[in-house]
Design a protein around this motif. Structure first.
Motif, short mmCIF file in Angstrom:
data_model
loop_
_atom_site.label_atom_id
_atom_site.label_comp_id
_atom_site.label_asym_id
_atom_site.label_seq_id
_atom_site.Cartn_x
_atom_site.Cartn_y
_atom_site.Cartn_z
N TYR A 154 127.81 75.80 -6.43
CA TYR A 154 128.92 75.39 -7.27
C TYR A 154 128.88 76.17 -8.58
O TYR A 154 127.81 76.34 -9.17
CB TYR A 154 128.79 73.89 -7.54
CG TYR A 154 129.86 73.30 -8.42
CD1 TYR A 154 131.10 72.97 -7.91
CD2 TYR A 154 129.62 73.08 -9.77
CE1 TYR A 154 132.09 72.43 -8.72
CE2 TYR A 154 130.60 72.53 -10.57
CZ TYR A 154 131.83 72.20 -10.05
OH TYR A 154 132.80 71.67 -10.85
N ASN A 176 132.38 81.47 -20.26
CA ASN A 176 131.16 80.76 -19.91
C ASN A 176 131.08 80.52 -18.40
O ASN A 176 132.09 80.24 -17.77
CB ASN A 176 131.12 79.40 -20.64
CG ASN A 176 129.76 78.78 -20.63
OD1 ASN A 176 128.76 79.48 -20.46
ND2 ASN A 176 129.69 77.47 -20.79
N ILE A 177 129.88 80.63 -17.84
CA ILE A 177 129.68 80.28 -16.44
C ILE A 177 128.48 79.38 -16.32
O ILE A 177 127.44 79.65 -16.90
CB ILE A 177 129.45 81.54 -15.58
CG1 ILE A 177 130.69 82.42 -15.61
CG2 ILE A 177 129.13 81.16 -14.13
CD1 ILE A 177 130.66 83.52 -14.60
N ARG A 178 128.64 78.27 -15.61
CA ARG A 178 127.52 77.37 -15.35
C ARG A 178 127.38 77.21 -13.85
O ARG A 178 128.37 77.09 -13.13
CB ARG A 178 127.79 75.98 -15.95
CG ARG A 178 128.23 75.96 -17.39
CD ARG A 178 127.12 75.92 -18.37
NE ARG A 178 126.39 74.67 -18.37
CZ ARG A 178 125.27 74.50 -19.07
NH1 ARG A 178 124.77 75.50 -19.78
NH2 ARG A 178 124.63 73.35 -19.05
N GLN A 179 126.13 77.22 -13.41
CA GLN A 179 125.90 77.04 -11.98
C GLN A 179 125.47 75.61 -11.69
O GLN A 179 124.78 74.98 -12.49
CB GLN A 179 124.84 78.04 -11.50
CG GLN A 179 124.65 77.98 -10.01
CD GLN A 179 123.98 79.21 -9.44
OE1 GLN A 179 123.54 80.08 -10.16
NE2 GLN A 179 123.88 79.28 -8.12
N VAL A 190 124.50 85.43 -13.86
CA VAL A 190 125.74 85.66 -13.12
C VAL A 190 126.81 86.16 -14.08
O VAL A 190 127.54 87.12 -13.79
CB VAL A 190 126.20 84.36 -12.43
CG1 VAL A 190 127.59 84.53 -11.84
CG2 VAL A 190 125.22 83.97 -11.35
N LEU A 211 135.49 86.56 -19.87
CA LEU A 211 134.66 85.45 -19.42
C LEU A 211 134.10 84.72 -20.62
O LEU A 211 133.49 85.32 -21.49
CB LEU A 211 133.48 85.99 -18.60
CG LEU A 211 133.76 86.36 -17.16
CD1 LEU A 211 132.52 86.97 -16.57
CD2 LEU A 211 134.15 85.10 -16.41
N LEU A 249 130.31 94.15 -14.05
CA LEU A 249 131.26 94.57 -13.01
C LEU A 249 132.67 94.70 -13.58
O LEU A 249 133.64 94.81 -12.85
CB LEU A 249 131.27 93.54 -11.87
CG LEU A 249 130.06 93.53 -10.94
CD1 LEU A 249 130.14 92.34 -10.00
CD2 LEU A 249 130.00 94.81 -10.13
N THR A 272 126.17 89.75 -15.04
CA THR A 272 126.45 90.64 -13.91
C THR A 272 127.95 90.84 -13.74
O THR A 272 128.42 91.96 -13.54
CB THR A 272 125.86 90.05 -12.62
OG1 THR A 272 124.50 89.70 -12.85
CG2 THR A 272 125.94 91.05 -11.49
N LEU A 273 128.71 89.74 -13.87
CA LEU A 273 130.16 89.86 -13.74
C LEU A 273 130.73 90.73 -14.86
O LEU A 273 131.63 91.54 -14.64
CB LEU A 273 130.81 88.48 -13.77
CG LEU A 273 130.67 87.67 -12.48
CD1 LEU A 273 131.13 86.23 -12.69
CD2 LEU A 273 131.48 88.30 -11.35
N GLU A 317 131.07 76.72 -12.40
CA GLU A 317 132.19 76.44 -13.31
C GLU A 317 132.39 77.66 -14.19
O GLU A 317 131.46 78.10 -14.86
CB GLU A 317 131.89 75.20 -14.17
CG GLU A 317 132.18 73.91 -13.43
CD GLU A 317 131.91 72.68 -14.27
OE1 GLU A 317 131.98 71.56 -13.74
OE2 GLU A 317 131.59 72.84 -15.48
N GLU A 367 134.64 79.45 -17.24
CA GLU A 367 135.64 79.34 -18.30
C GLU A 367 136.12 80.73 -18.68
O GLU A 367 135.31 81.64 -18.87
CB GLU A 367 135.01 78.69 -19.53
CG GLU A 367 135.40 77.24 -19.71
CD GLU A 367 134.74 76.69 -20.96
OE1 GLU A 367 135.44 76.53 -21.97
OE2 GLU A 367 133.51 76.46 -20.93
#
Lengths: 80, 80
Positions: free
Chosen positions: A41, B35-38, B21, B33, B28, B24-25, A43, A45
């Protein structure tokens, strides 16, 4: 805007990690368990108000990095 | 009945895996972006038609095994 990505193993792919969780829960005396599958999963933003554009970008992220399309399916949902 | 459990890290808990992640994005060439949370995701199928009872059982599974309540939040949803 905030999106969620849910990644699951395809139906026919074995999920040993899910199996371990299932066995552990059964040992903890949870009955009636039929099946447990584990997934991933995320999330995300994004600073961008064009929803269509963002959805396209996130789909691209999935295909390029986050999802192994051979064994996994994914779903993208808008959270806010 | 089939339920999903989505487990996320609490807001103030660091998420180094999500950070990787995100970096890395960005490498790429995905801009904007924020914020990303896994997190984790489970799909549980149960042989039991009493929805209230099942929800209670799944909540118990989360508390006993699946979720670390000190650092994680969880959400249970009915899929089918």
């Amino acid at each position: 805007m905030k999106f969620s990505i849910t990644i699951t193993l395809k139906k026919d792919v074995l999920d040993p990690q899910g199996k371990v969780v299932q066995n552990t829960l059964q040992n903890l005396n949870f009955k009636n368990l039929k099946n447990i599958r584990q997934g991933k999963y995320f999330e995300i933003e994004v600073n961008n108000d064009d929803q269509k554009d963002v959805e396209k970008k996130i789909d691209e992220m999935c295909k390029k990095l986050l999802v192994n399309l051979i064994i996994e399916d994914y779903k993208i949902n808008k959270i806010s």
